[in-house]
Design an enzyme around this catalytic site. Sequence first.
Site, PDB file in Angstrom:
ATOM      1  N   GLY A 177      -0.113  -0.120  -3.468  1.00  0.00           N
ATOM      2  CA  GLY A 177       1.054  -0.761  -2.904  1.00  0.00           C
ATOM      3  C   GLY A 177       0.888  -2.263  -2.772  1.00  0.00           C
ATOM      4  N   ASP A 179      -2.195   4.128   7.218  1.00  0.00           N
ATOM      5  CA  ASP A 179      -1.750   4.534   5.876  1.00  0.00           C
ATOM      6  C   ASP A 179      -2.577   5.716   5.364  1.00  0.00           C
ATOM      7  OD1 ASP A 179       0.071   4.364   3.845  1.00  0.00           O
ATOM      8  OD2 ASP A 179      -0.880   2.674   2.817  1.00  0.00           O
ATOM      9  N   GLY A 229      -1.697  -4.269  -4.458  1.00  0.00           N
ATOM     10  CA  GLY A 229      -2.340  -5.029  -5.510  1.00  0.00           C
ATOM     11  C   GLY A 229      -3.198  -4.154  -6.392  1.00  0.00           C
TER      12      GLY A 229
END
Length: 670
Positions: free
Chosen positions: A353, A468, A355
Amino acid sequence: MFLKLSVLVILLVRLAPAEAQDLNFIYNGFAPLTGFNLSLDGIAEITKKGLLKLTNDTKQKTGQAFYPNPVTFKNSSNGTAFSFSTNFVFAIRSKNPNRGPGIAFVISPTRGLPGALPSQYFGLFNESNNGNLTNHVFAVELDTIQNTEFNDINDNHVGIDINGLDSVKCYPAGYYNGGLFKNLTLYDGQEMRVWVEYDGSQKQINITLAPIGFLIKPQTPLLSLKYDLSPILNQTMYVGFSSSTGSFFVSQYIVGWSFRINGQAEDLIASKLPKLPKIIGSKKRLILLVIGAPLMLVSLVLLGVFYVIRRKRKFAEVLEDWELEYGPQRFKYKELYIATNGFKEKELLGVGGFGKVYRGILPSSKIEIAVKRVSHESRQGMKEFVAEIVSIGRLRHRNLVQLLGYCRRKGELLLVYDYMPNGSLDKYLYDQPEVTLNWSQRFRVIRGVASGLFYLHEEWEQVVIHRDVKASNVLLDGELNGRLGDFGLARLYDHGTDPQTTHIVGTLGYLAPEHTRTGRATMSTDVFAFGAFLLEVACGKRPIETQGPEDVILVDWVFSCWTRRNILEARDQNLGTDFVVEEVELVLKLGLLCSHSDPAARPSMRQVIQYLAGDVALPEMVLLGLSSSGLTFAHHEGFDGYAMSYVSSLGRGFSQSSFVGESTRLSGGR
Ligand SMILES: *[C@@H]1O[C@H](CO)[C@@H](O)[C@H](O)[C@H]1NC(C)=O
Ligand SMILES: *[C@@H]1O[C@H](CO)[C@@H](O)[C@H](O)[C@H]1NC(C)=O
Ligand SMILES: *[C@@H]1O[C@H](CO)[C@@H](O)[C@H](O)[C@H]1NC(C)=O
Ligand SMILES: *[C@@H]1O[C@H](CO)[C@@H](O)[C@H](O)[C@H]1NC(C)=O
Ligand SMILES: *[C@@H]1O[C@H](CO)[C@@H](O)[C@H](O)[C@H]1NC(C)=O
Ligand SMILES: *[C@@H]1O[C@H](CO)[C@@H](O)[C@H](O)[C@H]1NC(C)=O
Ligand SMILES: *[C@@H]1O[C@H](CO)[C@@H](O)[C@H](O)[C@H]1NC(C)=O
Ligand SMILES: *[C@@H]1O[C@H](CO)[C@@H](O)[C@H](O)[C@H]1NC(C)=O
Ligand SMILES: *[C@@H]1O[C@H](CO)[C@@H](O)[C@H](O)[C@H]1NC(C)=O
C-alpha cells in the site's frame, strides 16, 4: 590419496558413533565462494554464476559431477544401508524443439562406471554391462526419451533404476497437489525440484517432483517403492549426477543440491539459487540485435553526459543532527543501493500500500534484508516518526519481522527489515494458489501471529498498536513460521494511557466499526483485524471478495454458515480432508467473536492465546447476543460515513490495499 581417505573413513567409523560423521550438505548454487568442490567429468562445468552445467549443447558427450569424497552408506560391508535424503533443482534446455535427453541422480561405487557410452545410457552404462548385478548402481532417471529396449513407458517419466536402465518402477513426470495429479514436462526448460528419500528401516524409496514454485515437498510422492538397497549399496559410495547428450543439442543444469545421510536433507531456498540464463528464441535475438545496437549507442552517449551529474545525486541522503544518536539504526543509502543491486526490478519482492519492497544483501555483513521504499513529501512530524521507528526496531519476538533500521532521502524514507524467504501468507491462500498450506501449517501460523500480537499489546515496555494486521502483512520465514510484519503504520503509547485520535489508517475489511467512527486505534481494533485474519486463513478467502456482481463479506458468510449449524462449510476447500475439525471450528468461531461490532465483546489477545491453546473453552456465542436475526456484527455499518464515501470515491479495486485517510501518516503527525 584415495586409499588414505578410505582408511581414514573406516578409522572414523570405528572410533566415533555413526551419527557424528553422517554427511550433510546444502548448496544453494555452486559458486566458488560456497567452498564446494564437485568432481567434474566429461563436458560438465561450473558456470561463473554458480550453475552446474552438465552438458553444453554438444552432441555425443557425457557430463558428470560427483561429490568429491566417498560417502559412508553402511556400518559394515554386510550391514544394512543407512537412510538418506536428497533434493535438488534441475532444468533441461534443449535446442531441438521440445526435445532433449534427461539427467540421472546416481549412487555408484566409483565416480561413474568405466566404459559408459555417450548415447542413451545417461553416461552410466554400456550395452554389455547394463543391468549386470555387479554394477552396484542406484539411480533415479529423469527420462525424456522413450527407449523400447528399456521398456520405457513414455518420453517424459521418472524411474528408479537398480544396476541398469530397465526401471524397477517408473511413472509419468508430475506431482500431486491436494490430491490432484498435475503433469510436468521434464524438458520444457523450467526449473524443477526433485526429492529422493530412502528409509533404511522401512526399506522404502520415495521420489517426489514439484515445480520450483513449490516451497515444500508435496505430501504424496510420485513414486514409492519397497526395496532393500543394502545389497546394492557398498559401504562407501559416490553420489552425483550423470547424463549424456546422444544426438541432441542440449544443456542440462543442476541449480542447487542438498544431501543428508540418516536425516531429512534441508530444502533448497529458491531465492538463493543462481539464476538460469533467460530463454530467448532465435527470432527475438535477431530483433534485439537489429534494434538494440543503434539504441545502445545513443544511450551510451546520453549516459556519458548524465553520468557525472547523476553520480553526485545518486547517493545523496538527508541526515539531520537529531538523528546522530540513532547511528546503529541508520543505514547509508549507498549501502542499501548496493545491497539491492540499485533497486533493480529483479529484486522487487512486492508492491504494498505504501511503496515497493526490494530484496537485498548487505555488502558488509552479507545479511539478507528487505527494503521498503516509502515516499513522503512533508517533513512535519518526521522527528517523532523516526523516533518511533527506532523504538519499533527494539522489538524482539520470533513471530515479528525484525525492523533493522531506516534511511532518509529527499522525499523518501527507506525501512530495512529482515528478509523472509517464503514471502507473504496471502499468496498461499486465495486466487487458486499454486501452493497451499495444510491445516497444521495454517494453525501454527495463526498461533504464531497471535503470540506476536500479544507481545505488541501487553508484553513490551510500551503498547504497540499494529493497525494493519492482515494476511498480506504476515510473512513466512524459512521454517514456515508466521511473522507479523510491516510496522509502517504502528503506533506506540504508554501502558495505562488512552490512545489519541489519529487519522484512520488500515485496510478495508479489517477496520473495526468504532475505529472508523471515533478514529481511535486501540488494542481491540487490532483484535478486530485479527478476527478478519483468522477467517481469511481458515476460509482461504479475502474479507471482502469483490468478484461477481456483489461483494461477499466473509464474516457475514461464515456467520450464516454458523447459524445453519454448519460452520465447517466455510472452511477452505483446498484443505481437503486432512484437518482437525475442532481446530477449524475453534478458529472460525474465534474469528466471528473477534469480529464483534461491540469492542467490549471482543476478547483480548491474552484470551485469544488461551482459546487457541485450548486452555480455556470458547464462550458459548449465543450468550453474547449473536442472534441469527440480529447479526450484530453489523459489518456494513462499520463502513458508513467516512470510510464508505472513501470507497465509493475510489472504486472497488482499491479496497484491498492499505489506505490512509485524508493525509498520509507521515505528514499527519499526531
Ligand atoms: C577445494 O579444492 C581446492 C583445490 O583443489 C582446495 O584448496 C580446497 O581446500 C578444497 N575445498 C574443499 C572444501 O574441499
Ligand atoms: C562444451 O564444452 C567443451 C568442453 O568444456 C568445449 O570444448 C566446447 O567448446 C563446449 N561447447 C559449446 C557449444 O559451448
Ligand atoms: C551403525 O552403527 C551405529 C553405532 O554403532 C548404530 O547406532 C547404528 O544403529 C548402526 N546403523 C545401522 C543402520 O546399522
Ligand atoms: C558381517 O558382519 C559382522 C559384524 O560386522 C561380522 O561378524 C560377520 O563376519 C560378517 N559376515 C560376513 C559374511 O561378512
Ligand atoms: C561393492 O561390493 C561388492 C560386494 O560386496 C564387491 O564385490 C565390489 O567389489 C564392491 N565394489 C567396490 C567398487 O568396492
Ligand atoms: C562396457 O563397460 C565395461 C566396464 O564397465 C567394460 O569392461 C566393457 O569393455 C564395456 N563394453 C563396451 C562395448 O564398451
Ligand atoms: C556381469 O559382469 C561380470 C563382470 O564384468 C561378468 O563376468 C558377467 O558375465 C556379467 N554378467 C552378465 C549376465 O552379463
Ligand atoms: C498428463 O499426461 C498424460 C500422459 O501424457 C495425459 O494422458 C494426460 O491427459 C495429461 N493430463 C493433463 C492434465 O495434461
Ligand atoms: C514414503 O511415502 C509414504 C507414503 O506417502 C510414506 O508413508 C513414507 O513415510 C515415505 N517414506 C519416506 C522415506 O519418505
